[in-house]
Design an enzyme around this catalytic site. Structure first.
Site, short mmCIF file in Angstrom:
data_model
loop_
_atom_site.label_atom_id
_atom_site.label_comp_id
_atom_site.label_asym_id
_atom_site.label_seq_id
_atom_site.Cartn_x
_atom_site.Cartn_y
_atom_site.Cartn_z
N ASP A 12 102.63 -63.33 41.28
CA ASP A 12 103.60 -63.38 40.18
C ASP A 12 103.45 -64.68 39.42
O ASP A 12 103.39 -64.71 38.18
CB ASP A 12 105.00 -63.23 40.76
CG ASP A 12 106.06 -62.92 39.70
OD1 ASP A 12 105.70 -62.83 38.51
OD2 ASP A 12 107.23 -62.76 40.07
N ASP B 229 98.24 -73.84 45.83
CA ASP B 229 98.45 -75.02 44.99
C ASP B 229 97.15 -75.46 44.33
O ASP B 229 97.13 -75.82 43.15
CB ASP B 229 99.08 -76.16 45.79
CG ASP B 229 98.44 -76.36 47.15
OD1 ASP B 229 97.64 -75.52 47.60
OD2 ASP B 229 98.75 -77.39 47.80
N ASP C 118 101.27 -65.38 35.54
CA ASP C 118 101.96 -65.94 34.37
C ASP C 118 101.26 -67.20 33.89
O ASP C 118 101.12 -67.44 32.69
CB ASP C 118 103.42 -66.25 34.71
CG ASP C 118 104.30 -65.01 34.68
OD1 ASP C 118 103.75 -63.90 34.53
OD2 ASP C 118 105.53 -65.14 34.81
N TYR D 58 109.81 -60.56 48.17
CA TYR D 58 110.55 -59.69 47.26
C TYR D 58 111.13 -58.48 47.99
O TYR D 58 112.17 -57.94 47.58
CB TYR D 58 109.67 -59.22 46.11
CG TYR D 58 109.22 -60.32 45.17
CD1 TYR D 58 109.67 -61.62 45.32
CD2 TYR D 58 108.33 -60.06 44.14
CE1 TYR D 58 109.25 -62.62 44.46
CE2 TYR D 58 107.91 -61.05 43.28
CZ TYR D 58 108.37 -62.34 43.45
OH TYR D 58 107.96 -63.34 42.61
N LYS E 184 98.34 -69.57 51.55
CA LYS E 184 98.81 -70.90 51.96
C LYS E 184 98.71 -70.97 53.48
O LYS E 184 99.67 -71.27 54.20
CB LYS E 184 100.24 -71.14 51.47
CG LYS E 184 100.72 -72.58 51.58
CD LYS E 184 99.92 -73.55 50.75
CE LYS E 184 100.53 -74.95 50.86
NZ LYS E 184 99.65 -75.98 50.27
#
Length: 349
Positions: free
Chosen positions: A242, A218, A246, A136, A186
């Site tokens: 993020d 994942d 959610d 970001y 990851k």
């Protein structure tokens, strides 16, 4: 007298912030409020999604209560002018690198979670998301590659100082809960994540009382659905945080229910508080948005920035009681308007 800056923003932001203000005023805590435009609403009046006056208010206030930003009508603007640039700018200018996103199932909402009730009841976790790094805030751009093919690129990066400080927020937060911290990355693919894991392991030496585990993102997404009760505190980077927060919100029933706090340290005073949902322009102005996430964000504000834990617990109890008594907006299976939901919470308060 503490000053709370209200930045309602776009879409449903003004509607839900108004309900949170009603709840704060009902508590008669001796706080004052000042309101300023932000996001698309600010661009329309000032040509800037984060006007200098708005930023100055945020810096002067004891805490910021934020609604939401974003509207498709601004999608053609340069990225630096879009509504979303305002929240990124606030995080950067206020040094808000740590985002706390709690997720728990409110009793009575088992029927609106997509998970089986016996699984949904076990959700009681907190995601600590790094907020000012990662893709970001990394370098990005557009270019023409071989054969005239258009390319877009974004740079994912963290340095060890950034990782250490968010890791410490994760450990300190876990120390105040059930002493379990899961670091999500990851590292099997990304060099950025390998540095993340190395630094988190180094910091863990200062927190022998906290049980540290690691999980690939994942797998973490899968485990949030399969067995969310295994998680206490999750610490992760900006992008993964993020997405996972959610997902966790929907496991708990609705993204409209969950609050967040953005802080400059685990013991920070100044903070920015907002529901994790977006501006939802498709329902803006209809009076059907769920204000609970914003009202619970106000409770986090009282707890973290104003040292009013007792008032924060009253708000949380009032939201829980209103829902237990059957108060529901459309997203959680009911028919109440935004203001009627606010009325129910005020009655419970």
């Amino acid at each position: 007298m503490p000053l709370i800056a209200l930045l309602p923003g776009d879409g449903i932001g003004p509607e839900v912030v108004a309900e949170a203000r009603r709840v704060l005023e009902a508590l008669a805590l001796g706080v004052t409020f000042e309101t300023a435009p932000v996001g698309g609403a600010a661009y329309l009046v000032a040509g800037n999604s984060l006007p200098p006056e708005t930023l100055a208010l945020a810096k002067r206030a004891d805490a910021v209560l934020f609604g939401a930003v974003g509207d498709p009508q601004f999608d053609a603007l340069e990225r630096r002018l879009r509504p979303e640039a305002a929240i990124l700018g606030l995080r950067r200018e206020l040094g808000l690198f740590a985002n706390l996103r709690p997720s728990s199932l409110t009793p009575g909402l088992e029927d609106v979670s997509p998970l089986k009730p016996e699984i949904a009841r076990g959700i009681d976790l907190l995601i600590v998301r790094e907020l000012t790094g990662d893709v970001y805030f990394g370098e990005k751009g557009r270019r023409t590659g071989l054969g005239g093919v258009r390319e877009g690129w974004d740079s994912m990066r963290y340095d060890e100082v950034e990782v250490e400080r968010i890791a410490r927020v994760g450990f300190e937060t876990a120390r105040r809960r059930r002493k379990k911290l899961c670091s999500v990355d990851k590292a099997n693919v990304l060099e950025t994540s390998q540095l993340w894991r190395d630094v988190v392991n180094e910091v863990s030496g200062d927190y022998d009382d906290v049980d540290l585990t690691h999980m690939y993102v994942d797998n973490a997404a899968m485990q949030l659905v399969r067995d969310p009760a295994q998680f206490d505190v999750i610490v992760t980077g900006n992008l993964f945080g993020d997405i996972l927060s959610d997902q966790a919100s929907m496991c708990a029933g609705s993204i409209g229910m969950l609050p967040s706090a953005s802080l400059s340290s685990w013991r920070s005073s100044l903070g920015l508080y907002e529901p994790i949902h977006g501006s939802a322009p498709d329902i803006a102005g209809q009076g059907i948005a769920n204000p609970c996430g914003t009202i619970l964000s106000a409770a986090m504000l009282l707890d973290h920035s104003l040292d009013m834990a007792g008032a924060a617990r009253r708000i949380e109890a009032a939201v829980a009681k209103a829902i237990a008594d059957g108060a529901r907006t459309a997203d959680i299976g009911g028919t109440l308007s935004t203001s009627a939901m606010g009325d129910a919470i005020l009655a419970a308060l």
